[in-house]
Motif scaffolding. Sequence first.
Motif, short mmCIF file in Angstrom:
data_model
loop_
_atom_site.label_atom_id
_atom_site.label_comp_id
_atom_site.label_asym_id
_atom_site.label_seq_id
_atom_site.Cartn_x
_atom_site.Cartn_y
_atom_site.Cartn_z
N SER B 71 20.85 17.49 14.09
CA SER B 71 20.43 18.48 12.98
C SER B 71 20.34 19.84 13.61
O SER B 71 20.04 20.89 12.92
CB SER B 71 19.13 17.99 12.29
OG SER B 71 18.05 18.30 13.39
N VAL B 72 20.11 19.95 14.91
CA VAL B 72 19.79 21.21 15.58
C VAL B 72 21.14 21.81 16.15
O VAL B 72 21.44 22.91 16.11
CB VAL B 72 18.86 20.96 16.75
CG1 VAL B 72 18.85 22.12 17.50
CG2 VAL B 72 17.58 20.66 16.00
N LEU B 73 22.02 20.87 16.80
CA LEU B 73 23.18 21.49 17.64
C LEU B 73 24.24 21.92 16.78
O LEU B 73 24.65 21.27 15.79
CB LEU B 73 23.53 20.46 18.67
CG LEU B 73 22.43 19.95 19.72
CD1 LEU B 73 23.22 18.84 20.33
CD2 LEU B 73 21.91 21.00 20.50
N THR B 98 27.93 11.50 17.16
CA THR B 98 27.84 13.01 16.05
C THR B 98 28.38 14.20 16.71
O THR B 98 28.36 15.29 16.15
CB THR B 98 26.22 13.14 15.84
OG1 THR B 98 25.72 13.56 17.31
CG2 THR B 98 25.29 12.18 15.50
N GLY B 99 29.02 14.04 17.80
CA GLY B 99 29.99 15.15 18.23
C GLY B 99 29.39 15.78 19.29
O GLY B 99 29.98 16.68 20.05
N HIS B 100 28.41 15.12 20.06
CA HIS B 100 27.66 16.01 21.08
C HIS B 100 27.43 15.30 22.36
O HIS B 100 27.19 14.34 22.34
CB HIS B 100 26.30 16.50 20.59
CG HIS B 100 26.28 17.26 19.33
ND1 HIS B 100 26.40 18.55 19.18
CD2 HIS B 100 26.02 16.89 18.13
CE1 HIS B 100 26.55 19.17 18.17
NE2 HIS B 100 26.21 18.04 17.15
N GLN B 135 27.55 24.15 26.00
CA GLN B 135 26.32 24.89 25.78
C GLN B 135 25.21 23.92 25.68
O GLN B 135 25.06 23.47 24.68
CB GLN B 135 26.63 25.90 24.68
CG GLN B 135 25.49 27.11 24.80
CD GLN B 135 25.59 27.76 23.76
OE1 GLN B 135 25.09 27.59 22.51
NE2 GLN B 135 26.39 29.04 23.85
N PRO B 136 24.28 24.24 26.87
CA PRO B 136 23.02 23.34 26.71
C PRO B 136 22.26 24.24 25.74
O PRO B 136 21.84 25.25 25.64
CB PRO B 136 22.50 23.65 28.08
CG PRO B 136 22.99 24.98 28.69
CD PRO B 136 24.57 24.89 27.87
N ALA B 137 21.66 23.39 24.67
CA ALA B 137 21.18 23.95 23.44
C ALA B 137 19.82 23.31 23.04
O ALA B 137 19.30 23.52 22.19
CB ALA B 137 21.85 24.22 22.39
N LEU D 73 29.72 25.27 9.04
CA LEU D 73 28.93 24.18 8.42
C LEU D 73 27.78 23.54 9.45
O LEU D 73 28.40 23.28 10.38
CB LEU D 73 29.81 23.55 7.65
CG LEU D 73 30.84 23.72 6.64
CD1 LEU D 73 31.77 22.57 6.03
CD2 LEU D 73 30.40 24.51 5.70
N ARG D 74 26.84 23.15 8.62
CA ARG D 74 25.85 22.13 9.32
C ARG D 74 26.49 20.60 8.81
O ARG D 74 27.22 20.38 7.83
CB ARG D 74 24.32 22.48 8.69
CG ARG D 74 23.86 23.83 8.87
CD ARG D 74 23.82 24.16 10.39
NE ARG D 74 22.91 23.03 10.92
CZ ARG D 74 23.07 22.90 12.51
NH1 ARG D 74 23.84 23.69 12.94
NH2 ARG D 74 22.37 22.08 12.98
#
Lengths: 344, 344, 344, 344
Positions: B71-73, B98-100, B135-137, D73-74
């Motif tokens: 939800s954040v990245l 989820t792609g990360h 990118q670290p987030a 998009l989110r």
Amino acid sequence: MIYFQCDYAEGGHPSILKRLVETNLEQTTGYMTDEYCSKARELIKKAVGKDNADVHFIAGGTQANLIVISSVLRPYQGVISVCEGHVAGHETGAIEATGHKVLAIAGKDGKLRAEDVDKYIYDHYENASFEHTVQPAMVYISFPTESGTIYTKAELEALKAVTKKWNIPLFVDGARLGYGLASPECDITIRDMADIADVFYIGGTKCGALFGEAVVINWEPMKKDFRYNIKQRGAMFAKGRLLGLQFETLFTDDLYFKITRHAVEQAMQIRNAFQDKGIKMFGTSSTNQQFPILTKEQKAVLDKDFVSEVWGETEDGKIITRYCTSWASTDENVKKLIDAIKSL
Amino acid sequence: MIYFQCDYAEGGHPSILKRLVETNLEQTTGYMTDEYCSKARELIKKAVGKDNADVHFIAGGTQANLIVISSVLRPYQGVISVCEGHVAGHETGAIEATGHKVLAIAGKDGKLRAEDVDKYIYDHYENASFEHTVQPAMVYISFPTESGTIYTKAELEALKAVTKKWNIPLFVDGARLGYGLASPECDITIRDMADIADVFYIGGTKCGALFGEAVVINWEPMKKDFRYNIKQRGAMFAKGRLLGLQFETLFTDDLYFKITRHAVEQAMQIRNAFQDKGIKMFGTSSTNQQFPILTKEQKAVLDKDFVSEVWGETEDGKIITRYCTSWASTDENVKKLIDAIKSL
Amino acid sequence: MIYFQCDYAEGGHPSILKRLVETNLEQTTGYMTDEYCSKARELIKKAVGKDNADVHFIAGGTQANLIVISSVLRPYQGVISVCEGHVAGHETGAIEATGHKVLAIAGKDGKLRAEDVDKYIYDHYENASFEHTVQPAMVYISFPTESGTIYTKAELEALKAVTKKWNIPLFVDGARLGYGLASPECDITIRDMADIADVFYIGGTKCGALFGEAVVINWEPMKKDFRYNIKQRGAMFAKGRLLGLQFETLFTDDLYFKITRHAVEQAMQIRNAFQDKGIKMFGTSSTNQQFPILTKEQKAVLDKDFVSEVWGETEDGKIITRYCTSWASTDENVKKLIDAIKSL
Amino acid sequence: MIYFQCDYAEGGHPSILKRLVETNLEQTTGYMTDEYCSKARELIKKAVGKDNADVHFIAGGTQANLIVISSVLRPYQGVISVCEGHVAGHETGAIEATGHKVLAIAGKDGKLRAEDVDKYIYDHYENASFEHTVQPAMVYISFPTESGTIYTKAELEALKAVTKKWNIPLFVDGARLGYGLASPECDITIRDMADIADVFYIGGTKCGALFGEAVVINWEPMKKDFRYNIKQRGAMFAKGRLLGLQFETLFTDDLYFKITRHAVEQAMQIRNAFQDKGIKMFGTSSTNQQFPILTKEQKAVLDKDFVSEVWGETEDGKIITRYCTSWASTDENVKKLIDAIKSL
């Protein structure tokens, strides 16, 4: 300034430009269904000795990597790579963006070791919580590696034996394949590569083309529907002929092999010049990338005329510096660099 | 056989069962919009001292982790975790799905060090190819860690300072939060946790509930539209009241804290019994999980009556074994285990 | 107020609560490896008449849908659904979040027609640009449909014949399966369903359980590694016994069928009451959901004592209103509603 | 045979080839950081009248679409498109592969209507279950549309007003932008487009370049970190100069506008020839694509010398046929086609 910074500083081989101009106003069908792509496919299949291989053209390496990997894996599966592997660290999470974890394993000289891969997979299935971890289902290596080292034939065959044992494909990223095969330490041919790799690509972008990678697929389950994957990831090149024509040119009269061999010879001369000067090399690259460890003073001198790339720093404050040759490096420029090294 | 294998071997605290039965035929609205959820939210906000926090209920830990993180990245961003972190290795690539990318960093005693996180992020932005890397987030830690260790308040505040400096959220996985807060080595309260974490969850599944985690969000950008994320990932519990009711019960009369404290006290007794016997512990867990290093003979004796979990093996052939207490462990069973240890 | 708003307003069937309480402090292994899950699997396999089926338990319907669908499809494939299908519009893009397009086709009475599915797939492969469009590779239907209608056996067999022809699985979302099978218009049994569907689930959440869906897999390629998918999507329930125990209870003494049949009988009485009053029904639902078309005045009267759900509005300003019965609806409350309808 | 099948049958404009050859052995930095990209960016910003726009180069249209959309998009958000939109049906689910639903709305003449978009978004937020459906968060149109029609300035401004009202970006796919702007029915300039679109791209592949699209970003939140997205999706072109150089050429001396205008004039002549012959056109395209409705006999005659594309079939068995002109169509070939039409 003379660039030895990377192997994509220039355009494409003049033969390619010539062919582009000659054929420019011909009308062909799109999306890699044209005659030039067909011809290029045939030339490549002949060069690699695989009549039954499927050959696809993709504009760039990251695209090729993400399409190949995501086309094979089920959602819960991942790809094994050495920690320094391009897909592990230098593609902004392109593989993860397709839903898959890159399973990074420590290697040696930038190379995965077969026994480590075997143990990793064995341990996965032995673990009581195996379903709670990503299933290893592909092995990714690059040839040459990120740091220019070369797998021996024995090492490749050992990796192949492990992947065959576990029934998963071995994928070889050949972005710099030409330079790898031209290495004096290389003991394989492109035919050996095609015998060993279940899927690999022949890098064009860094080896004479304006752009383009030729993906060669031997792994049967990947062949079906592969073009859907290409389209979905945005890699279905409208004017596919541009890719076909470039590879047709590169695989005519062994151009691909000639130009990469010349670049590696230049790189060896540069390496020798550094070593003759008592300058140590980082790693054991025998390909077109060379990594001298320079003092700041030495680097400052060379930087006056030559662009290189900072690769890292040693603990005692020296700079690991990358010098690349390519198909486009002129003997004149190489000589200038060698002269400068001698005068350090 | 008596189970000390994990902390989810039994159902839920009897008070919760009692409430479920009492309220079973009441009619409520669905999807966490009912009165029990509202009440539980109020109790939790009061307990953590945050009037403005958002509180959401999610059935399990992996779901909570993947929903919070995704939800954040942004697509090209990743989350930093210690190598042993649950999201790094024990969720079948749920975050990658989820792609990360999970950006795994070596820690100490299972804990991320603030200076390592700072250096990692600093290096990312300093690197000339930064856009070619993830990118670290977000920073993910768990409290307690996978191996039962505890971040000190100073360590947490240092991590918070780093995440604040880089303007990214600090996420605390509190699947065993109750046991962490009850550790004799713990120097924070749940209010401190809520002051430090930008988002964290209060684990129910392992701490008295049948199932359920309460996510507490302080980070403003996460608050908007969070329920869409819950629904999309399949976590919008139809009968949300079941979650609300459980947390209402756990946060009434400090039940959550009482039952986890008791379990940790039992674990300390077990640890002391092992140590009194000259048996070394693996790591420094001060929570409900204890990891004695047993000889095969010792393990065989204990295995007759007690179920434990193999955690690993030492180089000299001893077995690192996990014994867990939980809110459901009876003093009687703990005494039996201690007696067995004494008689080794 | 009396709720007829949905079929998840109450907790779970009292027999389930009783069993939860009785077994609460028993110790079992986690993640659906316990005895209750095993027993429930056996009971379900017997009930559906499939010894070789795989049965998995998942907490909710959206999770079940996204796990089943994403476990089957390759990246470039999509799932065919009727436009009104739950996966097409009411799950916040849960399927798309796993990377797949829902291929929505217009149906009739909320049902997909076999000939439309066949034509859609046929057209896909006939199209010269087929690789530029999503490949249809699964058919999703729900039984009963979103609007409470029922596929006949002949319709289901026709759909099965089409999916078999194209060698793709037919997936039946049975969130309300019990109510569908209990419909007076239903001409199939659960055994027929298991013969026809390649994968389907038996809805628990809306049919007597506190929560939970039992996925029954006949499609061989789905069976391998399915639990990895469950874990990756956050659905590997730690205390899996809670799911096993609920389905064990529901499939003991035909409880599942008895309670859903009763609810449908109540719904039929309600429908008759509306029709006797000259009130038209929206659609042709013969299951536990009924959709009278009320004037605003009629609705206002009923709203004094009964909670219903607005489903839509007709062009002449009347309100399509949903009244649901469930396993928990009491005859007393149904009688009150019928009396209220009569007095309109 | 003469191709009027598509607008990507030839290579690139001769001026581009010339420049490629001239600059081929120059050494530049990679990844669009070179001088040619800088120059091209400046020329484009000047042409569109936006000093503050960000301009990025991407090799193809599907890539541009998926990168732009997924960068905004989110996870729970989707993009609105007309049903016939390229992203809705002709990119093998490329948008869904990034996790997002394409929210397809019926249009008119291939165009989205502002009031429909407004109603769709309004209805989303009004719906009690809004969190259970995908949140519309971007509007995608193409200019010209798939079928060659043109939004008027008033229609575009109405769409912009709606997107502004809901605070979401309006994205214009300009794969054929040049041909759209050259339409006799077009009442906007490229500056108007840049005023109206929050993000759009200037199609090169179909409008004179060998390949390449120039993405122009006005929407502030998209600007940050956009290059990470480019890299992650495999679109960070190593020899970015090839893209820069092409757009530099196209935006020098209005080449882009001259060549596309000429192609549209040719298309108008072809249209007139069909209409003079009493042949009806499908739709109202005023751009480089024309869709005569031919009898099988008429088509057979034209097919002897001219390649066209079947677009569809009418109910009375006639064939909707696409004839495309492009920057490369010669007046001679156009005349031959017109003569053939006249002789039908």
